[in-house]
Design a protein around this motif. Structure first.
Motif, short mmCIF file in Angstrom:
data_model
loop_
_atom_site.label_atom_id
_atom_site.label_comp_id
_atom_site.label_asym_id
_atom_site.label_seq_id
_atom_site.Cartn_x
_atom_site.Cartn_y
_atom_site.Cartn_z
N THR A 103 0.82 -1.21 0.00
CA THR A 103 0.00 0.00 0.00
C THR A 103 0.85 1.26 0.00
N HIS A 104 2.12 1.13 0.45
CA HIS A 104 3.06 2.25 0.47
C HIS A 104 4.43 1.73 0.86
N CYS A 105 5.41 2.59 0.91
CA CYS A 105 6.75 2.23 1.37
C CYS A 105 6.76 2.29 2.89
N HIS A 106 6.71 1.15 3.52
CA HIS A 106 6.53 1.07 4.97
C HIS A 106 7.78 1.52 5.73
N ALA A 107 7.55 2.09 6.91
CA ALA A 107 8.65 2.53 7.75
C ALA A 107 8.85 1.67 8.99
N ASP A 108 7.88 0.79 9.29
CA ASP A 108 7.95 0.04 10.55
C ASP A 108 8.26 -1.44 10.36
N LYS A 129 3.81 4.39 -8.20
CA LYS A 129 4.94 5.03 -8.90
C LYS A 129 5.45 6.25 -8.13
N HIS A 130 4.63 6.77 -7.21
CA HIS A 130 5.03 7.94 -6.43
C HIS A 130 5.79 7.57 -5.16
N SER A 131 5.94 6.26 -4.92
CA SER A 131 6.61 5.82 -3.69
C SER A 131 8.12 5.95 -3.76
N GLY A 132 8.67 5.97 -4.97
CA GLY A 132 10.11 5.98 -5.13
C GLY A 132 10.74 4.61 -4.97
N ALA A 133 9.91 3.58 -4.80
CA ALA A 133 10.40 2.22 -4.56
C ALA A 133 10.41 1.40 -5.84
N ALA A 134 11.30 0.41 -5.89
CA ALA A 134 11.39 -0.48 -7.04
C ALA A 134 10.28 -1.52 -6.98
N ALA A 135 9.74 -1.87 -8.14
CA ALA A 135 8.74 -2.92 -8.26
C ALA A 135 8.55 -3.23 -9.74
N ASN A 136 8.03 -4.42 -10.02
CA ASN A 136 7.75 -4.78 -11.41
C ASN A 136 6.65 -3.92 -12.01
N ARG A 155 -6.65 3.41 -5.91
CA ARG A 155 -7.01 4.80 -5.61
C ARG A 155 -5.83 5.45 -4.89
N GLU A 156 -5.28 6.48 -5.46
CA GLU A 156 -4.18 7.17 -4.80
C GLU A 156 -4.71 7.93 -3.59
N THR A 157 -4.09 7.68 -2.42
CA THR A 157 -4.52 8.31 -1.17
C THR A 157 -3.30 8.84 -0.40
N PRO A 158 -2.58 9.80 -0.99
CA PRO A 158 -1.36 10.31 -0.34
C PRO A 158 -1.67 11.13 0.91
N ASP A 162 3.82 10.08 0.07
CA ASP A 162 3.41 10.44 -1.30
C ASP A 162 2.88 9.25 -2.06
N GLY A 163 3.37 8.06 -1.71
CA GLY A 163 3.04 6.88 -2.50
C GLY A 163 1.98 5.99 -1.89
N CYS A 164 1.15 6.51 -1.04
CA CYS A 164 0.08 5.69 -0.45
C CYS A 164 -1.05 5.45 -1.45
N VAL A 165 -1.52 4.22 -1.51
CA VAL A 165 -2.69 3.90 -2.32
C VAL A 165 -3.64 3.05 -1.49
N THR A 166 -4.91 3.07 -1.90
CA THR A 166 -5.94 2.21 -1.35
C THR A 166 -6.39 1.27 -2.45
N TYR A 167 -6.47 -0.01 -2.14
CA TYR A 167 -6.94 -1.01 -3.11
C TYR A 167 -8.40 -1.33 -2.82
#
Length: 277
Positions: A103-108, A129-136, A155-158, A162-167
């Motif tokens: 859902t996002h680039c986790h910090a915990d 794509k807004h997370s800055g993280a690598a993925a296929n 659904r983008e939910t920043p 910045d890269g949070c999404v809701t599925y």
């Protein structure tokens, strides 16, 4: 039995016969209580197979969804430490894991996505794509992740990042909100591009506009709660029922310690969780 008694019993017997032979009533969307009970308890035959899994150290929920016919599956927010558990369940249920999503680039915690890709041939990873993280798969608003006849809408939910999404499932009955919306709470906004203004707007415009009966499944819960609904959070969420100014003030004064694993988790999650794994 006397004729008089039979005559008295005839209406009741007739009603009972009609009730026994009639088809189950069709549940309309407006019948909220009935539809919620059916979906959460018995599950409709056309609904995806669904499992909610928990990782105790970071209080993270991982969600497995699959098509009952094709057996294609997706996994949302896997955790590194529970990859073997998740793969065992997927094997037990006879599923084929197609996509692992965050859902996002986790910090915990460190995501399990990268390790899963090492263990499951052909598995794809996905993140915003807004997370800055690598993925296929680099996700954008409106994208669909398909599994069999089902799909999840992005659904983008920043705001938390910045890269949070809701599925959201195709029938809008389930929403996997990550850290954007928690049960009676929300994700913090004091690091990783956090913005209380953006988070408030995201929740109110992208999540609270879903049907009221839509189930809310967050990425975390710290009090043993497992699920909420859009209507519940619109009524009872102690932060997001406030005005924007009140919400911003609350979020700017939480004074929380930083996550214990942030210095390890974020660098690892930017490379699909494979840093030093």
């Amino acid at each position: 039995m006397s004729v008089a008694l039979l005559h008295r019993l005839k209406p009741a017997v007739s009603v009972a016969s009609r009730l026994w032979s009639c088809k189950p009533p069709r549940i309309e969307p407006s019948s909220l209580a009935a539809s919620v009970r059916l979906y959460s308890g018995l599950m409709e035959s056309r609904a995806p197979l669904f499992r909610q899994l928990f990782e105790s150290e970071s209080s993270t929920y991982t969600y497995l969804l699959a098509d009952a016919d094709s057996r294609e599956a997706v996994l949302i927010d896997p955790v590194l430490e529970t990859v073997d558990r998740d793969l065992q369940l997927i094997s037990d249920l006879g599923l084929t894991l197609k996509v692992a999503l965050n859902t996002h680039c986790h910090a915990d915690h460190i995501t399990g996505t990268g390790l899963l890709k090492k263990k499951v041939f052909g598995l794809k990873s996905a993140i915003s794509k807004h997370s800055g993280a690598a993925a296929n798969i680099q996700l954008s608003d409106g994208d669909r992740i398909t599994f069999g006849k089902h799909y999840l809408m992005v659904r983008e939910t920043p705001g938390h990042t910045d890269g949070c999404v809701t599925y959201v499932t195709e029938d809008e009955r389930m929403a996997f909100t990550g850290d954007a919306l928690l049960i009676r709470g929300c994700g913090r906004t004091d690091f990783q591009q956090g913005s209380p203004h953006r988070l408030y707007e995201s929740v109110h415009k992208r999540i609270f506009t879903l049907p009221g009966h839509c189930f809310i499944y967050p990425a975390h819960d710290y009090k043993g709660q497992t699920v909420s609904t859009v209507d519940e959070e619109k009524k009872f969420n102690p932060r997001l029922t406030k005005t924007l100014d009140e919400f911003v003030n609350i979020m700017n004064n939480l004074n929380l310690p930083k996550p214990k694993k942030i210095d390890i988790s974020v660098p690892a999650n930017l490379v699909c969780g494979l840093h030093d794994v």
